[in-house]
Design a protein around this motif. Structure first.
Motif, PDB file in Angstrom:
ATOM      1  N   SER A 275       0.853  -1.192   0.000  1.00 21.73           N
ATOM      2  CA  SER A 275       0.000   0.000   0.000  1.00 21.73           C
ATOM      3  C   SER A 275       0.883   1.235   0.000  1.00 21.73           C
ATOM      4  O   SER A 275       2.105   1.147   0.182  1.00 21.73           O
TER       5      SER A 275
ATOM      6  N   ALA B   9      -4.819   2.016  -0.987  1.00 24.77           N
ATOM      7  CA  ALA B   9      -4.728   1.068  -2.106  1.00 24.77           C
ATOM      8  C   ALA B   9      -4.071  -0.231  -1.679  1.00 24.77           C
ATOM      9  O   ALA B   9      -3.298  -0.840  -2.422  1.00 24.77           O
TER      10      ALA B   9
ATOM     11  N   ASP C  12      -9.899   2.169 -12.387  1.00 25.18           N
ATOM     12  CA  ASP C  12     -11.161   2.189 -11.637  1.00 25.18           C
ATOM     13  C   ASP C  12     -10.936   2.411 -10.146  1.00 25.18           C
ATOM     14  O   ASP C  12     -11.633   1.849  -9.303  1.00 25.18           O
ATOM     15  N   ARG C  13      -9.974   3.237  -9.809  1.00 25.20           N
ATOM     16  CA  ARG C  13      -9.679   3.592  -8.424  1.00 25.20           C
ATOM     17  C   ARG C  13      -9.263   5.047  -8.385  1.00 25.20           C
ATOM     18  O   ARG C  13      -8.511   5.510  -9.241  1.00 25.20           O
ATOM     19  N   LYS C  14      -9.766   5.768  -7.408  1.00 25.56           N
ATOM     20  CA  LYS C  14      -9.338   7.149  -7.210  1.00 25.56           C
ATOM     21  C   LYS C  14      -9.245   7.428  -5.720  1.00 25.56           C
ATOM     22  O   LYS C  14      -9.865   6.739  -4.896  1.00 25.56           O
ATOM     23  N   PHE C  15      -8.489   8.436  -5.382  1.00 24.91           N
ATOM     24  CA  PHE C  15      -8.249   8.781  -3.989  1.00 24.91           C
ATOM     25  C   PHE C  15      -8.889  10.127  -3.669  1.00 24.91           C
ATOM     26  O   PHE C  15      -8.798  11.068  -4.458  1.00 24.91           O
TER      27      PHE C  15
ATOM     28  N   THR D 184     -10.052   5.374  -0.610  1.00 33.06           N
ATOM     29  CA  THR D 184      -9.993   4.845  -1.967  1.00 33.06           C
ATOM     30  C   THR D 184     -11.411   4.614  -2.454  1.00 33.06           C
ATOM     31  O   THR D 184     -12.169   3.893  -1.819  1.00 33.06           O
ATOM     32  N   TRP D 185     -11.758   5.233  -3.555  1.00 26.09           N
ATOM     33  CA  TRP D 185     -13.097   5.109  -4.124  1.00 26.09           C
ATOM     34  C   TRP D 185     -13.042   4.383  -5.465  1.00 26.09           C
ATOM     35  O   TRP D 185     -12.013   4.357  -6.140  1.00 26.09           O
ATOM     36  N   LYS D 186     -14.171   3.845  -5.847  1.00 22.29           N
ATOM     37  CA  LYS D 186     -14.319   3.230  -7.156  1.00 22.29           C
ATOM     38  C   LYS D 186     -14.621   4.304  -8.189  1.00 22.29           C
ATOM     39  O   LYS D 186     -15.444   5.185  -7.970  1.00 22.29           O
ATOM     40  N   ASP D 187     -13.927   4.238  -9.325  1.00 21.65           N
ATOM     41  CA  ASP D 187     -14.165   5.174 -10.422  1.00 21.65           C
ATOM     42  C   ASP D 187     -14.867   4.427 -11.546  1.00 21.65           C
ATOM     43  O   ASP D 187     -14.224   3.756 -12.359  1.00 21.65           O
TER      44      ASP D 187
ATOM     45  N   ASP E  61      -2.663   7.604 -10.946  1.00 27.98           N
ATOM     46  CA  ASP E  61      -2.685   7.111  -9.566  1.00 27.98           C
ATOM     47  C   ASP E  61      -2.230   5.654  -9.492  1.00 27.98           C
ATOM     48  O   ASP E  61      -2.907   4.783  -8.938  1.00 27.98           O
TER      49      ASP E  61
END
Length: 730
Positions: free
Chosen positions: A55, A60, A165-168, A294-297, A329
């Motif tokens: 991480s 992540a 498909d991940r964003k912070f 960490t969010w899903k994009d 990212d």
């Protein structure tokens, strides 16, 4: 200077470094060791071993591995703090070829388009192609401006950067309990939910040094009353690393930079930090910055704004970039010697980091190429690239105004690339014919090929018969759409198969594929077809595109077709401009990484030969100067739209002891009469006088806002002409 290390470990099997000028900065280590993080990040992205529990300081977290974790790595370090020497790049290519590598991954490039045989990456990759080695290259971080793509030779694979498909995010909790869901940002610091007073930078004025609110709102350290920051979170109108705030016993920084609109990629900071919308900047006087999440994009993949765009500046008949790959990212390995945030004063030492750039996209595509190479060791570089391009995931054109100029054939799909059905193959002979049609003569050609290649009986012309897995047709204003392409495909699927062509095109374009059905009876059998594109006369037509897809029921071999108005060679039609750039740029300007390193290009379009002749209407719209102590001078520039027809070839600007804030710094190349502007997301300075010679060109108009801090500016009034764009290369 050149040296190498051979490792007995199974992963890193060799490492060399090159510095032919023996030019080392105090931060450089004369060895292959990575002091900047970039090489470690890209290498681990390609072939890092599988490691659970990885991480970035808790963000992540999961199992990390490279694209081909069983592959081995050979490292060729050619870049230093001062840049990347052209001779060093060529020597690195030569050694990689001699060492027998299978794929070369190059996350660096030039800030100006160069003739193929003046570009060491184009030359080196040509020799690699001759030896059966595919070179995968970053497209550059100069987007979203058009005609900015780098590394555009047809024998290379040019890679754009897209989101994953991940964003912070790092939310801001206000004193009234409201949670502001902020814009994309990385915060790894935990304030334990404690709320602290907020202070706007504009209220912390250092009156002793003659500062005012107009200047302190940007949180320039010398302009601020640091005593007022203690125990507070500071609101800043402009990107800062915030380190001086915690050094003044402040808590953290909240940025509401009006020039950063809906960023698609995140920065990490050396202090508690987040990025909010400007309208949220004064909602409550008390707040705390929450630990990043960490969010899903769900919108991914999308090509990120900074990724360089086509069309191809030298050979517009060749569509570039070729492909897009994850470049936003990205979590990967990191050198413990390199700061893990945007501040070079960050003393934390980590083995993983999250960064963005086409440098990060390139190794993803390189790993895909290695994966295909492992499955088909006898395939040529062109065959491998074709397989990756024709099997790519389709990108959503409704979310990309510049269509294939942003994403090429689409987003990489490595699993499908292993079984493409058909390939568009090309050999050295095909590329030599291409170069001859581009206007090279036999003498020039043989300087690079090193053999008896000749352009006899080949006349200059369009590149429509190069066996490329895409179709690009540029049309001059007022001319009819008209072009005929010839392609040959090789069957690498089932021996008995029949492929039928399916067209998806804009109504304005007519396309005739002949034959439209291809029947194969053996593996390795080839079939040739033509594509005739016609349409009405067009003027000022941006890119419009469609696809030609060959389908046999189990394979879909998809190739994009683009049509657009373009003036051949624009915006680089003046050979004197190109030659001047080459003379003044003896080093390539860095690696393509968006949030820490890379280089900045400043271009300008003016109808003048001297500053005195510049029309007042194209000077900067704003130029506000202020003193903030210690002979410092800060400057905010905001450009007006420049006329597209304006141009100037060379303009020289003198600075002394220059510092650029807002993520940039100037590096001097000693005794060369030129400097490189390097994007470092922090501060840097040089103490000696430097001269910057800028190669100028005609093209686009634009609007740019950026902040610089200048010490001892000699001819500050001339700053008014500096821009068409500010472009970061990383």
């Amino acid at each position: 200077m050149e040296s190498s290390i051979v490792s007995r470990h199974s992963k890193l099997i060799g490492a060399r470094y090159y510095n032919s000028e023996n030019d080392f900065d105090h931060k450089d280590i004369p060895s292959p060791r990575d002091t900047e993080g970039h090489g470690t990040h890209t290498a681990s992205t390609i072939a890092g071993a599988e490691l659970p529990g990885t991480s970035f300081l808790g963000l992540a977290e999961g199992v990390a591995r490279g694209g081909v974790p069983n592959a081995r790595i050979a490292v060729y370090k050619v870049c230093w703090e001062s840049g990347c020497g052209l001779a060093d790049i060529l020597k690195g290519f030569d050694d990689a070829i001699a060492d027998g590598v299978d794929v070369i991954s190059v996350s660096l490039g030039s800030s100006f388009p160069s003739d193929y045989f003046d570009d060491p990456i184009a030359i080196g990759s040509f020799h690699a192609m001759k030896h059966g080695i595919l070179t995968s290259c970053s497209a550059g971080n100069s987007g979203p401006e058009p005609v900015t793509v780098s590394n555009f030779a047809p024998w290379t694979m040019t890679v754009a950067a897209s989101t994953i498909d991940r964003k912070f995010v790092a939310n801001l909790a206000l004193g009234n309990g409201q949670i502001l869901t902020v814009r994309i940002s990385i915060n790894t610091f935990d304030l334990n939910g404690t709320s602290y007073p907020l202070i706007w930078g504009g209220d912390a004025v250092n009156y002793t040094y003659g500062s005012t609110t107009d200047y302190t709102q940007y949180c320039e350290e010398d302009a601020m009353n640091l005593d007022m920051l203690a125990g507070k979170i500071v609101l800043c109108d402009g990107l800062q690393d915030g380190l001086f705030i915690t050094q003044a016993n402040g808590i953290g920084i909240v940025i509401f930079d009006s020039t950063i609109v809906n960023p698609a990629y995140a920065f990490s900071y050396p202090v508690p930090a987040t990025l909010i919308n400007p309208e949220d900047s004064k909602k409550n006087p008390v707040a705390t910055i929450l630990v990043g999440e960490t969010w899903k994009d769900a919108m991914a993949p999308m090509v990120v704004s900074f990724s360089s765009r086509g069309p191809n500046p030298i050979s517009p008949d060749i569509l570039k970039p070729d492909i897009s790959a994850p470049g936003v990212d990205i979590l990967a390995g990191w050198s413990p010697l390199a700061p893990p945030s945007i501040s070079y004063k960050d003393t934390r030492s980590l083995y993983y980091n999250v960064i963005s750039g086409t440098s990060m996209a390139c190794p993803h595509a390189s790993a895909s190429a290695a994966y295909v190479k492992a499955g088909h060791p006898d395939w040529s570089p062109a065959a491998i690239k074709s397989a990756i391009m024709t099997t790519a995931h389709v990108m959503d054109p409704t979310r990309h105004n510049d269509l294939e100029f942003s994403y090429g054939s689409g987003h990489i799909n490595p699993a499908a690339a292993l079984d493409p059905g058909l390939i568009f193959d090309a050999s050295e002979t095909d590329y030599i014919n291409f170069l001859c049609k581009q206007g090279y003569n036999t003498t020039t050609l043989q300087l690079v090929t090193g053999d008896n290649s000749t352009c006899a009986n080949i006349s200059p012309g369009r590149a429509w018969d190069l066996n490329y897995p895409s179709f690009s047709l540029y049309v001059e204003d007022g001319q009819q759409i008209m072009g005929t392409f010839t392609r040959t495909v090789t069957n690498v699927g089932p021996p008995n198969s029949t492929y039928t062509a399916t067209l998806y095109l804009p109504l304005i374009i007519s396309v005739d594929v002949e034959p439209s059905v291809l029947t194969f009876s053996a593996v390795g059998e080839t079939k040739t077809f033509t594509v005739k594109v016609t349409g009405p006369a067009i003027t000022q037509q941006p890119i419009m595109s469609g696809t030609i897809t060959w389908n046999d029921g189990s394979h879909s071999v998809r190739t994009p077709l683009v049509v657009y108005n373009y003036f051949p060679g624009a915006p680089y039609t003046d050979s004197e401009v190109s030659n001047s750039v080459l003379e003044n740029k003896p080093k390539l300007q860095g690696s393509f990484k968006e949030n820490r390193s890379g280089f900045i290009r400043l271009s300008v379009h003016l109808e003048a030969e001297t500053a005195e002749e510049i029309p007042a209407s194209i000077w900067w719209h704003q130029a506000r100067y202020y003193s903030s102590g210690n002979n410092n001078l800060s400057l905010l520039l905001e450009s007006e739209i420049l006329p597209s027809e304006a141009r100037i070839d060379i303009f020289t600007i003198h600075f002394q002891n220059l510092i650029m804030a807002h993520d940039s710094r100037v590096r001097e190349v000693p005794d060369s009469g030129e400097i490189s502007l390097r994007h470092l997301d922090g501060y840097g300075e040089k103490s000696s006088k430097i001269v910057m010679e800028l190669g100028m060109s005609t093209t686009l108009s634009c609007r740019v806002i950026f902040v610089m801090k200048l010490r001892g500016l000699e001819r500050s009034e001339e700053m008014g002409i500096l821009t068409r764009s500010v472009q970061t290369f990383s």
